[in-house]
Every structure is written in structure tokens, then in C-alpha cells.
Design an enzyme around this catalytic site. Structure first.
Site, PDB file in Angstrom:
ATOM      1  N   THR A  46      15.022  84.132  25.123  1.00 51.59           N
ATOM      2  CA  THR A  46      13.743  84.618  24.606  1.00 51.59           C
ATOM      3  C   THR A  46      13.948  85.426  23.333  1.00 51.59           C
ATOM      4  OG1 THR A  46      12.924  84.775  26.869  1.00 51.59           O
ATOM      5  CG2 THR A  46      11.675  85.929  25.183  1.00 51.59           C
ATOM      6  N   LYS A 164      18.873  86.187  36.562  1.00 49.29           N
ATOM      7  CA  LYS A 164      18.447  87.284  35.692  1.00 49.29           C
ATOM      8  C   LYS A 164      17.055  87.682  36.170  1.00 49.29           C
ATOM      9  CE  LYS A 164      17.054  88.422  30.959  1.00 49.29           C
ATOM     10  NZ  LYS A 164      16.837  87.909  29.584  1.00 49.29           N
TER      11      LYS A 164
END
Length: 295
Positions: A46, A164
Site C-alpha cells: 500500500t 499482517k
């Protein structure tokens, strides 16, 4: 054995003013990270603006990163997609280039049922031999990977090794680790929750903060693992203001501004992301000064 232990940086992708990837600058960022103790580099996530890279650029950046790191620390390639076939393609190519593992965000926009998530992740993992880390970030994807699904994947699919966790939901993390039975490598996806997730048995963090404070983020983890929990907590709380400032606008807008304030000159953001609102810059500068990374 975990893909890495400690602080992995979710590294930014620098661009030239004409919009092209700035590979010379990227090499500088890699060296800055390695020289300051970062334990792994997570590329094209991201923070790396993967959503606005073409497939060709995406794979070129992964390949370049692997070559520049040259085995000194693990490289984890972000290869997730809301299209299973696309994720398979990106993941198999990343494996060919020598990535140590892949990070797979949960399908966004089209979302999926828990059954769909299981089949999506299994299909990708079955297409490669390197480890897979799941990425749960419901605030961005609108899709929450439930603890039961994470554990099922890590138990039944040999190379799916961990997650994550960026849900921000500590109760969900507690449930996950209660079910995990040692089968899930947990990484914090939120810089303001590193110590809490380490306390739940986490292996480390995949960090935005590490872009600007790699040594300190590494030390939060290192101190905890060495038994200095108090010292780790002090560093975590000292970083709180900076963590907040780095997310006062959508990531990676503030962290790219922060790197520019440090003289890194990482360049533009790709639309639809825009430059940081000038009203927020003093807050970011203050937090960086208070943390000691600019004067």
C-alpha cells in the site's frame, strides 16, 4: 521459521516529476534502510502505491528491489489483487525474481466470503513455493479475514505462514492467537500497536514509520525481544505523536512528505492521491522534530 523477525519497512516507491519510477532514488532508500537496521523490505505494498503501478512497473520494482538488496535482508513482495488470476501472475513472477515471500492483501471492492477468501489465498499459495503472508486491512478493503480463516489457511496450506494484522481490533488479534496454536506468524500492520501485538506473540511489524525512523522502529522490536519491555514501551509511546501525524491523511501521503522534509526527495504521488494539505504540514514537522529525526 518466520520470514523475518523485527521491523520490516513498507517502503515507498519514489517517482520522478514526469511520473516515472525513480530507481536511483529507490536504491538510496534501500541503502538507508539496510544501514539503519531494518529487518526486511516489503516492496509494492500500500505504501508503495502498488494500486497505481502498471503490472510491468510493479514487477520491475520488485525485481530491482531484490537485486539491490542482494540477499542482505529478506524482501517481501506485495503481489495481492482482488483478481485471483492477477495475484497468481504477480506472485509467480515475484518468485522467479527471487523474492523471499509475498504479501497478499485481501480482495478489495468485490470483497469475498470467508469461503472465497480461503479459496483465493489457497489458489495463490499453491501456485508458488515461497512463503505467503496474508494482509488483513478491512479499513481499506472492506473485507475482514476472520481469525478462524487465518488459522485454517496457516494450518492447511503449507506455505501460508502468517498475517499482517491491520484491523486495529486487539480483541480480534487476541482471538487469533488463542486459536493459532503456534501456527501463525503475526505481524503488526499498525505502527501504534507494535508492542501490544508483540505481547501477543507477534514476530514484528510491517511498518510505515520505518520509512523515516528505521533504527527506532527496529529498536522497539529488538528491545522487546531482548526482555527490555519497559524500554520497548517507552519507544512505542514516544513514537505515538509521529505515528498519528503519519496517518493524518491517507497513507502514503504524509510519509512521502516526511521523507521530503528529511531531504530524501521521493517525488510526487500518483493520482488519485494528492500532495499533503499545507495545514497538516506543521503538525507533521513538529512530530518529526519531537522524535528527533529532523532539527
Amino acid at each position: 521459521m518466520a520470514v523475518f523477525k523485527g521491523a520490516g519497512v513498507a517502503i515507498v516507491t519514489p517517482f520522478k516529476q514526469n511520473g516515472e519510477v525513480n530507481y536511483e532514488k529507490f536504491a538510496e532508500l534501500v541503502e538507508f534502510q539496510i544501514n539503519n537496521g531494518t529487518d526486511a523490505i516489503i516492496v509494492c505494498g500500500t505504501t508503495g502505491e502498488s494500486s497505481t503501478l502498471t503490472h510491468e512497473e510493479h514487477l520491475d520494482v520488485i525485481k530491482y528491489c531484490v537485486e539491490k538488496v542482494a540477499g542482505r535482508i529478506p524482501v517481501v513482495a506485495g503481489t495481492g489483487s482482488n483478481c485471483t488470476e492477477t495475484a497468481i501472475y504477480l506472485s509467480t513472477e515475484a518468485e522467479k525474481y527471487g523474492a523471499d515471500a509475498v504479501l497478499l492483501v485481501s480482495p478489495y471492492y468485490n470483497k469475498a466470503t470467508q469461503k472465497g477468501l480461503y479459496q483465493h489465498y489457497k489458489a495463490i499459495a499453491d501456485s508458488i513455493k515461497i512463503p505467503v503472508i496474508l494482509y488483513n486491512v478491512p479499513s481499506r478493503t472492506g473485507c475482514n479475514i476472520l481469525p478462524e480463516t487465518v488459522v485454517k489457511l496457516c494450518t492447511e496450506v503449507e506455505n501460508i505462514v502468517g498475517v499482517k494484522e491491520a484491523s486495529g481490533n486487539i480483541s480480534q488479534v487476541v482471538r487469533l492467537m488463542a486459536l493459532a496454536d503456534g501456527k501463525v506468524d503475526l505481524y503488526s500492520g499498525n505502527d501504534d500497536q507494535i508492542v501490544p501485538l508483540l505481547a501477543m506473540g507477534g514476530k514484528g511489524v510491517i511498518s510505515v514509520l520505518s520509512n523515516v525512523a528505521p533504527r527506532q522502529t527496529h529498536e522497539i522490536c529488538e528491545k522487546f525481544f531482548n526482555g527490555d519491555v519497559e524500554g520497548s514501551c517507552k519507544l512505542q509511546t514516544k513514537a505515538a505523536e509521529l505515528c498519528d501525524a503519519l496517518f493524518c491523511e491517507v497513507n502514503p501521503i504524509p510519509v512521502k512528505k516526511a521523507l521530503d522534509l528529511m531531504g530524501m526527495e521521493v517525488g510526487m504521488l500518483r493520482m488519485p492521491l494528492t500532495e499533503m494539505d499545507e495545514a497538516n504540514v506543521p503538525r507533521l514537522e513538529k512530530a518529526m522534530r519531537d522524535f528527533g529525526i529532523i532539527s
